[in-house]
Design a protein around this motif. Structure first.
Motif, PDB file in Angstrom:
ATOM      1  N   GLU A  35       0.870  -1.170   0.000  1.00 30.02           N
ATOM      2  CA  GLU A  35       0.000   0.000   0.000  1.00 30.02           C
ATOM      3  C   GLU A  35       0.910   1.222   0.000  1.00 30.02           C
ATOM      4  O   GLU A  35       1.711   1.424   0.911  1.00 30.02           O
ATOM      5  CB  GLU A  35      -0.889   0.009   1.253  1.00 30.02           C
ATOM      6  CG  GLU A  35      -1.816   1.220   1.330  1.00 30.02           C
ATOM      7  CD  GLU A  35      -2.635   1.234   2.614  1.00 30.02           C
ATOM      8  OE1 GLU A  35      -3.133   2.305   2.982  1.00 30.02           O
ATOM      9  OE2 GLU A  35      -2.763   0.167   3.249  1.00 30.02           O
ATOM     10  N   THR A  45       0.945  -5.387   2.129  1.00 28.60           N
ATOM     11  CA  THR A  45      -0.448  -5.819   2.272  1.00 28.60           C
ATOM     12  C   THR A  45      -0.671  -7.229   1.733  1.00 28.60           C
ATOM     13  O   THR A  45      -1.796  -7.729   1.777  1.00 28.60           O
ATOM     14  CB  THR A  45      -1.387  -4.848   1.524  1.00 28.60           C
ATOM     15  OG1 THR A  45      -1.025  -4.833   0.135  1.00 28.60           O
ATOM     16  CG2 THR A  45      -1.314  -3.455   2.100  1.00 28.60           C
ATOM     17  N   GLY A  46       0.385  -7.853   1.198  1.00 28.37           N
ATOM     18  CA  GLY A  46       0.230  -9.200   0.645  1.00 28.37           C
ATOM     19  C   GLY A  46      -0.640  -9.187  -0.592  1.00 28.37           C
ATOM     20  O   GLY A  46      -0.479  -8.346  -1.478  1.00 28.37           O
ATOM     21  N   ILE A  47      -1.601 -10.097  -0.645  1.00 30.28           N
ATOM     22  CA  ILE A  47      -2.464 -10.195  -1.819  1.00 30.28           C
ATOM     23  C   ILE A  47      -3.747  -9.370  -1.675  1.00 30.28           C
ATOM     24  O   ILE A  47      -4.660  -9.497  -2.501  1.00 30.28           O
ATOM     25  CB  ILE A  47      -2.840 -11.665  -2.097  1.00 30.28           C
ATOM     26  CG1 ILE A  47      -3.655 -12.250  -0.918  1.00 30.28           C
ATOM     27  CG2 ILE A  47      -1.601 -12.499  -2.365  1.00 30.28           C
ATOM     28  CD1 ILE A  47      -4.235 -13.619  -1.209  1.00 30.28           C
ATOM     29  N   GLN A  48      -3.815  -8.533  -0.649  1.00 31.68           N
ATOM     30  CA  GLN A  48      -5.027  -7.755  -0.417  1.00 31.68           C
ATOM     31  C   GLN A  48      -5.338  -6.838  -1.593  1.00 31.68           C
ATOM     32  O   GLN A  48      -6.501  -6.634  -1.952  1.00 31.68           O
ATOM     33  CB  GLN A  48      -4.887  -6.934   0.870  1.00 31.68           C
ATOM     34  CG  GLN A  48      -6.162  -6.200   1.281  1.00 31.68           C
ATOM     35  CD  GLN A  48      -7.334  -7.139   1.495  1.00 31.68           C
ATOM     36  OE1 GLN A  48      -7.198  -8.170   2.145  1.00 31.68           O
ATOM     37  NE2 GLN A  48      -8.497  -6.790   0.950  1.00 31.68           N
ATOM     38  N   ASN A  49      -4.296  -6.261  -2.192  1.00 29.47           N
ATOM     39  CA  ASN A  49      -4.516  -5.393  -3.355  1.00 29.47           C
ATOM     40  C   ASN A  49      -5.173  -6.167  -4.492  1.00 29.47           C
ATOM     41  O   ASN A  49      -6.054  -5.640  -5.191  1.00 29.47           O
ATOM     42  CB  ASN A  49      -3.189  -4.806  -3.829  1.00 29.47           C
ATOM     43  CG  ASN A  49      -2.674  -3.707  -2.917  1.00 29.47           C
ATOM     44  OD1 ASN A  49      -3.440  -3.090  -2.183  1.00 29.47           O
ATOM     45  ND2 ASN A  49      -1.377  -3.469  -2.956  1.00 29.47           N
ATOM     46  N   TYR A  50      -4.773  -7.417  -4.680  1.00 25.79           N
ATOM     47  CA  TYR A  50      -5.358  -8.241  -5.737  1.00 25.79           C
ATOM     48  C   TYR A  50      -6.830  -8.536  -5.441  1.00 25.79           C
ATOM     49  O   TYR A  50      -7.674  -8.513  -6.339  1.00 25.79           O
ATOM     50  CB  TYR A  50      -4.576  -9.545  -5.879  1.00 25.79           C
ATOM     51  CG  TYR A  50      -3.212  -9.359  -6.480  1.00 25.79           C
ATOM     52  CD1 TYR A  50      -3.002  -9.543  -7.836  1.00 25.79           C
ATOM     53  CD2 TYR A  50      -2.117  -8.994  -5.695  1.00 25.79           C
ATOM     54  CE1 TYR A  50      -1.739  -9.374  -8.405  1.00 25.79           C
ATOM     55  CE2 TYR A  50      -0.857  -8.819  -6.248  1.00 25.79           C
ATOM     56  CZ  TYR A  50      -0.677  -9.006  -7.600  1.00 25.79           C
ATOM     57  OH  TYR A  50       0.569  -8.829  -8.156  1.00 25.79           O
ATOM     58  N   ILE A  51      -7.116  -8.794  -4.178  1.00 22.61           N
ATOM     59  CA  ILE A  51      -8.508  -9.041  -3.774  1.00 22.61           C
ATOM     60  C   ILE A  51      -9.345  -7.789  -3.980  1.00 22.61           C
ATOM     61  O   ILE A  51     -10.482  -7.854  -4.479  1.00 22.61           O
ATOM     62  CB  ILE A  51      -8.564  -9.503  -2.303  1.00 22.61           C
ATOM     63  CG1 ILE A  51      -7.842 -10.843  -2.136  1.00 22.61           C
ATOM     64  CG2 ILE A  51     -10.018  -9.616  -1.834  1.00 22.61           C
ATOM     65  CD1 ILE A  51      -7.728 -11.299  -0.701  1.00 22.61           C
ATOM     66  N   ASP A  52      -8.791  -6.631  -3.607  1.00 25.75           N
ATOM     67  CA  ASP A  52      -9.520  -5.373  -3.758  1.00 25.75           C
ATOM     68  C   ASP A  52      -9.829  -5.073  -5.219  1.00 25.75           C
ATOM     69  O   ASP A  52     -10.926  -4.605  -5.549  1.00 25.75           O
ATOM     70  CB  ASP A  52      -8.705  -4.218  -3.155  1.00 25.75           C
ATOM     71  CG  ASP A  52      -8.594  -4.317  -1.637  1.00 25.75           C
ATOM     72  OD1 ASP A  52      -9.416  -5.038  -1.039  1.00 25.75           O
ATOM     73  OD2 ASP A  52      -7.690  -3.671  -1.072  1.00 25.75           O
ATOM     74  N   THR A  55     -12.528  -7.437  -6.680  1.00 25.79           N
ATOM     75  CA  THR A  55     -13.866  -7.166  -6.132  1.00 25.79           C
ATOM     76  C   THR A  55     -14.313  -5.733  -6.399  1.00 25.79           C
ATOM     77  O   THR A  55     -15.377  -5.326  -5.915  1.00 25.79           O
ATOM     78  CB  THR A  55     -13.886  -7.431  -4.623  1.00 25.79           C
ATOM     79  OG1 THR A  55     -12.859  -6.657  -3.977  1.00 25.79           O
ATOM     80  CG2 THR A  55     -13.656  -8.909  -4.332  1.00 25.79           C
ATOM     81  N   GLN A 254      -3.331   5.467  -5.196  1.00 26.61           N
ATOM     82  CA  GLN A 254      -3.259   4.066  -4.789  1.00 26.61           C
ATOM     83  C   GLN A 254      -2.332   3.334  -5.760  1.00 26.61           C
ATOM     84  O   GLN A 254      -2.758   2.646  -6.673  1.00 26.61           O
ATOM     85  CB  GLN A 254      -4.659   3.444  -4.782  1.00 26.61           C
ATOM     86  CG  GLN A 254      -5.598   4.057  -3.755  1.00 26.61           C
ATOM     87  CD  GLN A 254      -6.992   3.466  -3.818  1.00 26.61           C
ATOM     88  OE1 GLN A 254      -7.501   3.154  -4.892  1.00 26.61           O
ATOM     89  NE2 GLN A 254      -7.616   3.291  -2.665  1.00 26.61           N
TER      90      GLN A 254
END
Length: 286
Positions: A35, A45-52, A55, A254
């Motif tokens: 981030e 943030t790991g894979i959180q950006n990919y999840i965001d 979605t 971002q």
């Protein structure tokens, strides 16, 4: 000795590919796991950006819009270029002039052409609405770039102005066809469109593949038209992947999300190129 010379000749191409593609791509992948707003320290943030991103409704819409651009290029733009090339290949009167006129928009700034089409579609002083009113069809006048139903098609239509490059590539391939083959087809009774469908079209398949790749690449990096004409609106109806990446980086700060969007764009391009090459090899095998 020959291998050494071969390595020497390949070195510049490999060097530039590594420096200007591989290294930046690896850096993009690295940033995608953080981030970051471009100023402060990066936070993992790991894979959180990919999840965001996956979605994010705006990303899904941008992906759909980009696919619509690609479909328009493959199903309309390329066939139109092939038809023009076949027509000009008959050496009609003034065919060289038409070839130059078709190709001319390709040397004009995309931004300038986007502004031109913006004013063509303008609700109050646009040429399109003026024309409709002039022929008594003023009831059809509207804000073409602000209407949810017409905004995306209106930004895609100007793409047809670049048909000249596609046409020239097809004409170059047509010029390589042997005169003996043409004469043999004529002796067999092939005329007009029969010659085009059964002789010319099968022999320009390499040019079709080339045009598909070039048009897909253009659509994946398409930024100027939606940015200049609509800024991605209304309600992100015309946002493409390139514009989505820009907005996430420059407007929302971002950077991690933006890099994820870039990675998905690259993956989409690679998948499409593999698909095109696979179809070409499959047809050769048949």
């Amino acid at each position: 000795m020959k291998k050494r010379y071969l390595i020497l000749y390949l070195f510049p191409a490999v060097f530039f590919a590594v420096v200007f593609f591989i290294v930046p791509l690896l850096y993009i992948v690295y940033i995608s796991f953080f981030e970051w707003n471009g100023l402060n320290a990066m936070k993992m943030t790991g894979i959180q950006n990919y999840i965001d991103v996956l979605t994010d409704k705006n990303f899904i819409l941008a992906l759909k819009n980009t696919i619509m651009w690609i479909l328009a290029a493959v199903c309309i733009h390329i066939p139109l270029g092939l038809m023009l090339a076949l027509l000009l290949n008959r050496k009609i009167c003034g065919w060289k002039v038409f070839r130059v006129l078709y190709f001319l928009p390709n040397v004009i700034s995309i931004t300038a052409l986007a502004f031109l089409w913006y004013f063509i579609y303008h609700k109050d002083m646009g040429l399109l609405n003026w024309f409709l009113q002039g022929i008594g069809m003023g009831s059809l006048s509207k804000g073409w770039l602000t209407d949810l139903g017409t905004a995306l098609p209106a930004t895609i239509v100007p793409f047809a102005i670049y048909v000249g490059l596609t046409t020239v590539i097809f004409m170059t391939q047509l010029a390589t066809i042997s005169d003996d083959l043409k004469e043999a087809a004529l002796l067999d009774g092939a005329k007009g469109w029969q010659m085009d469908l059964h002789i010319y079209v099968p022999l320009v398949k390499p040019a079709i593949v080339t045009n598909v790749m070039l048009n897909v690449a253009f659509c994946l990096k398409n930024f100027e038209y939606p940015f200049v004409m609509t800024s991605g609106g209304p309600v992100n109806t015309t946002t493409t992947l390139a514009l989505y990446i820009y907005k996430k980086m420059m407007n929302a700060n971002q950077y991690g999300i933006s890099m994820v969007g870039s990675i998905f764009t690259v993956l989409l391009g690679l998948c499409l190129m593999v698909l095109v090459n696979g179809l070409q090899k499959g047809k050769k095998g048949d």
